[in-house]
Design a protein around this motif. Structure first.
Motif, short mmCIF file in Angstrom:
data_model
loop_
_atom_site.label_atom_id
_atom_site.label_comp_id
_atom_site.label_asym_id
_atom_site.label_seq_id
_atom_site.Cartn_x
_atom_site.Cartn_y
_atom_site.Cartn_z
N PRO A 149 20.22 67.70 51.48
CA PRO A 149 20.96 68.52 50.52
C PRO A 149 21.26 69.91 51.08
O PRO A 149 20.41 70.54 51.71
CB PRO A 149 20.02 68.60 49.31
N LYS A 150 22.48 70.35 50.88
CA LYS A 150 22.90 71.68 51.31
C LYS A 150 22.44 72.69 50.26
O LYS A 150 22.67 72.49 49.06
CB LYS A 150 24.42 71.72 51.48
N MET A 151 21.81 73.75 50.71
CA MET A 151 21.21 74.74 49.80
C MET A 151 22.21 75.26 48.78
O MET A 151 21.94 75.28 47.58
CB MET A 151 20.63 75.89 50.61
N SER A 152 23.38 75.68 49.22
CA SER A 152 24.34 76.31 48.31
C SER A 152 24.86 75.32 47.27
O SER A 152 25.01 75.67 46.10
CB SER A 152 25.50 76.92 49.08
N GLU A 153 25.12 74.09 47.69
CA GLU A 153 25.62 73.09 46.75
C GLU A 153 24.55 72.70 45.74
O GLU A 153 24.84 72.52 44.55
CB GLU A 153 26.14 71.87 47.50
#
Length: 167
Positions: A149-153
């Protein structure tokens, strides 16, 4: 000023004051939340981290993504923590238009509204997040796809959910 003789523009001025006070409350609680943003982000990660496969972890793809994330966290938690105050100012705006009996309930209604907003967010965090994230991760089992998982998303998605469940 006698509330029965206020003009439309005076009512708008009172609304503007209530909204400005609400914004100030959000700014203050957001500034306080900014101090605790790393801890708040760690707490937000817990529901997904509990269901992530062993070799999966959060990623970031830009140098300042964590800073932007911390500002998002502080703003959303600022709104959550300021919600009783916001509801109080908005109810204070409608206060002059109420009968004397109705006016007594303004403070309790504002407090209860704020607590219900926070309770809805907590329900989303403790009940919906774990089940939803477990479902998302389980879909990938056996596919050979590794979930990073991408932190910002993840932050954008989880913070929107917190606000949605609060509302």
């Amino acid at each position: 000023m006698n509330e029965k003789t206020m003009t439309f523009l005076q009512h708008l001025e009172e609304l503007r004051k209530a909204l400005l006070k609400s914004c100030m409350a959000i700014l203050l609680t957001s500034a306080i939340s900014l101090i605790f943003s790393p801890q708040l982000f760690q707490a937000l990660q817990i529901p997904l981290q509990k269901v992530l496969p062993e070799n999966s972890h959060f990623i970031t793809t830009s140098p300042f993504e964590s800073y932007a994330g911390y500002f998002k966290i502080s703003l959303v938690f600022g709104i959550l923590f300021a919600s009783p105050i916001i509801f109080y100012f908005l109810y204070s705006f409608i206060h002059p238009g109420l009968e004397k009996k109705e006016r007594r309930g303004i403070a309790p209604i504002a407090l209860i509204s704020g607590l219900l907003f926070i309770s809805g967010s907590l329900f989303g965090y403790f009940a919906v997040f774990p089940a939803g994230f477990r479902f998302v991760v389980d879909i990938l089992k056996g596919t050979g796809i590794v979930f990073y998982p991408k932190m910002s998303e993840y932050l954008s998605f989880s913070l929107r959910l917190l606000l949605a469940f609060g509302l």
